[in-house]
Design a protein around this motif. Sequence first.
Motif, PDB file in Angstrom:
ATOM      1  N   ALA A  41       0.835  -1.206   0.000  1.00 39.69           N
ATOM      2  CA  ALA A  41       0.000   0.000   0.000  1.00 39.69           C
ATOM      3  C   ALA A  41       0.870   1.256   0.000  1.00 39.69           C
ATOM      4  O   ALA A  41       0.586   2.216  -0.722  1.00 39.69           O
ATOM      5  N   VAL A  42       1.944   1.248   0.783  1.00 37.98           N
ATOM      6  CA  VAL A  42       2.853   2.399   0.828  1.00 37.98           C
ATOM      7  C   VAL A  42       3.514   2.593  -0.535  1.00 37.98           C
ATOM      8  O   VAL A  42       3.572   3.705  -1.065  1.00 37.98           O
ATOM      9  N   GLU A  43       3.987   1.496  -1.123  1.00 40.28           N
ATOM     10  CA  GLU A  43       4.621   1.587  -2.439  1.00 40.28           C
ATOM     11  C   GLU A  43       3.651   2.122  -3.491  1.00 40.28           C
ATOM     12  O   GLU A  43       4.057   2.852  -4.397  1.00 40.28           O
ATOM     13  N   ASP A  44       2.376   1.758  -3.371  1.00 40.49           N
ATOM     14  CA  ASP A  44       1.360   2.193  -4.332  1.00 40.49           C
ATOM     15  C   ASP A  44       0.819   3.584  -4.021  1.00 40.49           C
ATOM     16  O   ASP A  44      -0.036   4.087  -4.740  1.00 40.49           O
ATOM     17  N   GLY A  45       1.286   4.180  -2.921  1.00 40.97           N
ATOM     18  CA  GLY A  45       0.828   5.515  -2.553  1.00 40.97           C
ATOM     19  C   GLY A  45      -0.540   5.534  -1.901  1.00 40.97           C
ATOM     20  O   GLY A  45      -1.177   6.577  -1.798  1.00 40.97           O
ATOM     21  N   ARG A  46      -0.995   4.378  -1.430  1.00 39.26           N
ATOM     22  CA  ARG A  46      -2.298   4.290  -0.770  1.00 39.26           C
ATOM     23  C   ARG A  46      -2.117   4.450   0.739  1.00 39.26           C
ATOM     24  O   ARG A  46      -2.176   3.502   1.497  1.00 39.26           O
ATOM     25  N   THR A  47      -1.883   5.687   1.143  1.00 34.80           N
ATOM     26  CA  THR A  47      -1.686   5.973   2.565  1.00 34.80           C
ATOM     27  C   THR A  47      -2.627   7.090   2.994  1.00 34.80           C
ATOM     28  O   THR A  47      -3.185   7.802   2.161  1.00 34.80           O
ATOM     29  N   LEU A  48      -2.797   7.216   4.292  1.00 34.01           N
ATOM     30  CA  LEU A  48      -3.650   8.252   4.878  1.00 34.01           C
ATOM     31  C   LEU A  48      -2.876   8.976   5.964  1.00 34.01           C
ATOM     32  O   LEU A  48      -1.974   8.397   6.583  1.00 34.01           O
ATOM     33  N   THR A  49      -3.281  10.201   6.228  1.00 33.78           N
ATOM     34  CA  THR A  49      -2.744  10.889   7.399  1.00 33.78           C
ATOM     35  C   THR A  49      -3.443  10.306   8.627  1.00 33.78           C
ATOM     36  O   THR A  49      -4.461   9.606   8.506  1.00 33.78           O
ATOM     37  N   GLN A  50      -2.937  10.624   9.806  1.00 36.82           N
ATOM     38  CA  GLN A  50      -3.569  10.159  11.040  1.00 36.82           C
ATOM     39  C   GLN A  50      -5.015  10.659  11.124  1.00 36.82           C
ATOM     40  O   GLN A  50      -5.917   9.916  11.482  1.00 36.82           O
ATOM     41  N   ASP A  51      -5.223  11.940  10.791  1.00 35.40           N
ATOM     42  CA  ASP A  51      -6.575  12.513  10.848  1.00 35.40           C
ATOM     43  C   ASP A  51      -7.522  11.828   9.868  1.00 35.40           C
ATOM     44  O   ASP A  51      -8.666  11.535  10.198  1.00 35.40           O
ATOM     45  N   GLU A  52      -7.045  11.548   8.655  1.00 37.93           N
ATOM     46  CA  GLU A  52      -7.879  10.860   7.664  1.00 37.93           C
ATOM     47  C   GLU A  52      -8.254   9.457   8.149  1.00 37.93           C
ATOM     48  O   GLU A  52      -9.397   9.025   8.016  1.00 37.93           O
ATOM     49  N   ALA A  53      -7.282   8.764   8.729  1.00 41.14           N
ATOM     50  CA  ALA A  53      -7.549   7.418   9.242  1.00 41.14           C
ATOM     51  C   ALA A  53      -8.565   7.462  10.384  1.00 41.14           C
ATOM     52  O   ALA A  53      -9.478   6.637  10.447  1.00 41.14           O
ATOM     53  N   MET A  54      -8.411   8.437  11.277  1.00 44.65           N
ATOM     54  CA  MET A  54      -9.351   8.573  12.398  1.00 44.65           C
ATOM     55  C   MET A  54     -10.756   8.882  11.901  1.00 44.65           C
ATOM     56  O   MET A  54     -11.733   8.356  12.438  1.00 44.65           O
ATOM     57  N   GLN A  55     -10.885   9.702  10.872  1.00 41.69           N
ATOM     58  CA  GLN A  55     -12.201  10.015  10.312  1.00 41.69           C
ATOM     59  C   GLN A  55     -12.836   8.762   9.715  1.00 41.69           C
ATOM     60  O   GLN A  55     -14.018   8.508   9.909  1.00 41.69           O
ATOM     61  N   ARG A  56     -12.053   7.978   8.996  1.00 41.98           N
ATOM     62  CA  ARG A  56     -12.586   6.750   8.398  1.00 41.98           C
ATOM     63  C   ARG A  56     -12.974   5.714   9.452  1.00 41.98           C
ATOM     64  O   ARG A  56     -13.900   4.946   9.270  1.00 41.98           O
ATOM     65  N   MET A  57     -12.232   5.688  10.553  1.00 44.32           N
ATOM     66  CA  MET A  57     -12.465   4.685  11.588  1.00 44.32           C
ATOM     67  C   MET A  57     -13.399   5.164  12.689  1.00 44.32           C
ATOM     68  O   MET A  57     -13.701   4.414  13.617  1.00 44.32           O
ATOM     69  N   ALA A  58     -13.883   6.405  12.610  1.00 48.45           N
ATOM     70  CA  ALA A  58     -14.695   6.993  13.678  1.00 48.45           C
ATOM     71  C   ALA A  58     -15.886   6.108  14.038  1.00 48.45           C
ATOM     72  O   ALA A  58     -16.227   5.967  15.212  1.00 48.45           O
ATOM     73  N   ARG A  59     -16.504   5.501  13.053  1.00 46.24           N
ATOM     74  CA  ARG A  59     -17.676   4.659  13.315  1.00 46.24           C
ATOM     75  C   ARG A  59     -17.310   3.497  14.238  1.00 46.24           C
ATOM     76  O   ARG A  59     -18.030   3.140  15.149  1.00 46.24           O
ATOM     77  N   TRP A  60     -16.146   2.893  14.022  1.00 44.60           N
ATOM     78  CA  TRP A  60     -15.730   1.751  14.834  1.00 44.60           C
ATOM     79  C   TRP A  60     -15.084   2.179  16.133  1.00 44.60           C
ATOM     80  O   TRP A  60     -15.090   1.439  17.117  1.00 44.60           O
ATOM     81  N   LEU A  61     -14.534   3.372  16.156  1.00 46.43           N
ATOM     82  CA  LEU A  61     -13.907   3.861  17.377  1.00 46.43           C
ATOM     83  C   LEU A  61     -14.892   4.571  18.300  1.00 46.43           C
ATOM     84  O   LEU A  61     -14.529   4.974  19.383  1.00 46.43           O
ATOM     85  N   GLY A  62     -16.117   4.745  17.831  1.00 43.22           N
ATOM     86  CA  GLY A  62     -17.148   5.381  18.658  1.00 43.22           C
ATOM     87  C   GLY A  62     -16.966   6.868  18.779  1.00 43.22           C
ATOM     88  O   GLY A  62     -17.390   7.466  19.761  1.00 43.22           O
ATOM     89  N   GLN A  63     -16.354   7.473  17.790  1.00 39.45           N
ATOM     90  CA  GLN A  63     -16.103   8.910  17.813  1.00 39.45           C
ATOM     91  C   GLN A  63     -16.865   9.569  16.677  1.00 39.45           C
ATOM     92  O   GLN A  63     -17.111   8.972  15.652  1.00 39.45           O
ATOM     93  N   ARG A  64     -17.160  10.818  16.867  1.00 35.79           N
ATOM     94  CA  ARG A  64     -17.800  11.613  15.803  1.00 35.79           C
ATOM     95  C   ARG A  64     -16.832  12.713  15.409  1.00 35.79           C
ATOM     96  O   ARG A  64     -16.290  13.404  16.257  1.00 35.79           O
ATOM     97  N   ARG A  65     -16.613  12.844  14.141  1.00 35.98           N
ATOM     98  CA  ARG A  65     -15.715  13.912  13.652  1.00 35.98           C
ATOM     99  C   ARG A  65     -16.437  14.717  12.612  1.00 35.98           C
ATOM    100  O   ARG A  65     -17.172  14.291  11.849  1.00 35.98           O
TER     101      ARG A  65
END
Length: 65
Positions: A41-65
Amino acid sequence: MRSEPTTTLGRRAIDLLAELERNRESVLIAQLEGIAHGDQAVEDGRTLTQDEAMQRMARWLGQRR
C-alpha cells in the motif's frame, strides 16, 4: 445480518483469540501477510494521514468527527 448481544460477541472474540494463541503459526503468517499488504500500500501511494484514518475509523472507534 444477525444481531447478537455485545457480551456474546465479546466471549466469541475471546475464544477466537485463545484459539489463535494456541496456533501461533497461523498468527505469524497472518501478521506477515498484513505487513506485506501494508508495505505494498505504501509503495502504491495508498496511505492516509492520522486525521484521515481517524475520520474513516470513527464509526468503529465510537467517535464523531
